[in-house]
Each structure stands twice: as C-alpha cells, then as structure tokens.
Design an enzyme around this catalytic site. Sequence first.
Site, PDB file in Angstrom:
ATOM      1  N   THR A 150      -1.745 -31.699  20.666  1.00  0.00           N
ATOM      2  CA  THR A 150      -0.954 -30.502  20.977  1.00  0.00           C
ATOM      3  C   THR A 150       0.171 -30.765  21.951  1.00  0.00           C
ATOM      4  O   THR A 150       1.058 -29.930  22.101  1.00  0.00           O
ATOM      5  CB  THR A 150      -1.861 -29.396  21.540  1.00  0.00           C
ATOM      6  N   CYS A 151       0.174 -31.936  22.625  1.00  0.00           N
ATOM      7  CA  CYS A 151       1.238 -32.190  23.600  1.00  0.00           C
ATOM      8  C   CYS A 151       2.580 -32.368  22.927  1.00  0.00           C
ATOM      9  O   CYS A 151       3.611 -32.039  23.483  1.00  0.00           O
ATOM     10  CB  CYS A 151       0.900 -33.406  24.448  1.00  0.00           C
ATOM     11  N   GLY A 152       2.576 -32.894  21.686  1.00  0.00           N
ATOM     12  CA  GLY A 152       3.826 -33.151  20.963  1.00  0.00           C
ATOM     13  C   GLY A 152       4.593 -31.891  20.590  1.00  0.00           C
ATOM     14  O   GLY A 152       5.710 -31.699  21.034  1.00  0.00           O
TER      15      GLY A 152
END
Length: 405
Positions: free
Chosen positions: A369-371
């Site tokens: 989810t960081c991307g």
Amino acid sequence: MGLEESKTSFNNTYHGDCFEKNSIHYFGSNDNLLSISPNHDVCDLTLDSHEFLMTAGHSQEQFQPAIDLSQALDDISVKTILLHRSNLQEEMLQYFKASDILNTTLKFKFVNECGHDADGVSRDAYATFWESFFLRNADGEVYRIPVLSQDYGQEEWEAVGRILIKGYKEHKYYPISLAPAFFIAVVHGETSVTPQLLKDSFLLYISQSEKDVIEAVERGTQYDQNELLFLLDRFQCHKIPEQSEMASIIVQIAHKVLIQESKYALDAISGVGEGVWQIDFPDTESILTLYGRLDPAIPKVIELLCASPRTKEENASIGFLHRFIRGRNKLQLRKLLRFLTGSDVICVDKIDIQFIVRHGKGRLPSIHTCGPMLELPSTYANYPDFRSEWESMLDSKECMEMNIV
C-alpha cells in the site's frame, strides 16, 4: 522492494507497506533510526534520538524505553504511534487530544502486524478510525452527522477535529461520508450553508425510501401516506405540509438535524481548524469539488491502474481485474480500493501493477500500500476463478492486516 519472507493469517495473501526482513526501521529527521523487533508482541525500543513510539493504554511496566523520554520530547519531529485495531478509535482520540500533534509528523504501526509506514499504514489508520467513528458516533445513511453523547466532551470533539485535519494535510485522506453541509459549516460557518446545500445533504442523510417519499410529495405524484407520517414524526414535525410547503419544511428539518443538533461537536471541530481549512477550501465550491474528486467511481478506479501486460495471460489477468471492478457496488468498490491503497477514498495518483506467477492455493495477490503496488497473478484460468478467489479474500476479516515482514 522485494518479498523476502511473509506471515499471513489468510492463506498467502500479502498485504503491507515497505519493510525490512529482520526488523522494521522508521526514519525520522536526520535519518535517526528506531528499530522494532517483530519478535515481540508490544515492541522493544532502541531510541537513538528525535523519534519515539507512542503507546496508549500501556503501563510503564509493559513498555519501558532505555532512556528518559521526557528529555527527548522537546526535539522530536517524528512520532510513531502504536495502535490496536480492536481499540483504534479510543487510542487515536487519546493521542490527538494533544494540541501540538498538528505540528508533528506521525507514523503509525499496528500491534502484531509488520507493515512499515510509508503512507499506506497511515492511510489505513485514518480510514479505520473514520469507519469506526461513523458506525458508533454518527447517524445517517450515505451522509452522516456526529451524534452527541456523554462519552464525548470538548476534548474528544477537538481530537476528532485534529484527526480530520491531520489525515487530510499529510495524506489527502478525507472521510466523504461526513455530510458536506456539516463540513461547510465547520470551515466557513453555518451561515455559508445555503438551503440547497442543506437539502442535498439531508436527502442523502435519510434512507432511500424516505427520499423517494419527499420527492414524490414535491412532484405531486402518488406516495405512501404512512411513510410520510413516519418521516415527519421521526423529526418531530407535527404538521403535514402541502405540496408547496414541502421544500421549505425539509430545509427547516435539515438545518435542525445537520447543524443544530450537532452544534456542540461542530463548534469544537471548527475551533481546532480555525485558519487551517480556509487555505485549501476558500469557498464552498472547493469543498464540493473535494467530495467529487475523492469519491470512488468505477471509471476513476480503473484509471488508477497502471499495468504493462506483455503476454496473453497477463492481458487476461488485468482484464479480469477490470471486470471485477466494474461489478462492484459503491460499498464494495470502497472496500476494494481500501484493500489496494489503504484508503477507501481516492487519495493516490496511481496503482502500479506487476504480474507474477503463482498457482493453486498460493495464487493470491501481494499488496504494497505504500506505493501503492499490486502484484497480480497471471495464472487465472477464467473469470469465475478470479472472482471467487478475490471475493473470498475481500470477505476475510484479515484482508486488511499488514502482514509483510
């Protein structure tokens, strides 16, 4: 960012943010390092400088750092908050009662989960708070309004206001279930809320059947008299309006329900954001634009997907994902978006897709989810296979846990 090792409570679904294999590293100002061992249920700390882990509801015996934190707080610019999913709403409120938290960069970590916060965990924390808040402390259907209770005083409502500010300012996360009329009153005062804005918010605050009755009365078409009486009685309106009076009656009821009954909460939330919100939202039109921009719609979600399929199998896989998205209703679409990005509203520019080869029971996607970035298997035989696996995955209670280590 490669996958070296994983833990999961749901088959082999990988869902997480950035990571290191043996420990999770958070970097603050000047690259000062805080290391958290994943082998401990709460966390052991090695605090070098400028960063610490905040915990709510834990005694000093449970959590004792190696140095005196009171001496280190003055220079801290980044704080990492430890949260329990089962008690997240209460813990978030305790943290955000501190007025100086708006001037501090925050990172989040969930207990017994291994996600490293590079925006994805933060988005998930704010989304989880508002999901819980709207369920327990707000009323309404599509749009919701805070409900006053004995458990929430001035401090708690101010904390809610700070959570609203912090989520938007740092991650562009804004809970679009909050009725626009209420938020406009928060930012610009209740006199800025026009009768039309009140009516529009109210019609999505009530149920669809109640909305249908109101619109039928206004049009002069047939409607269920008992439904109208129930609606009027619910909002303590003791007069059955004529067709010509219905619009003005609804505006009066809307003002009472959306503004007056929640005035204590509205004033507290507004007070902590005074002079802050006006920078981003100088007028009511900019607020309505915000709702339109963040609201997930099927074409907008599909447009976020960035993929470069090179084989027939990869083309089929991305086609299955597009078809799956097109089959979602509004609530299902928001849940899918949250699974992919950590947020149930559109606050990312794109979702990168990389194709992988997985078979059998291990044929499940990896979510970073960081991307955000989705590792999508390219080995589905047909769409029913894809749909059944994704439906089962999204129905799992563990699907939102950050389990990459």
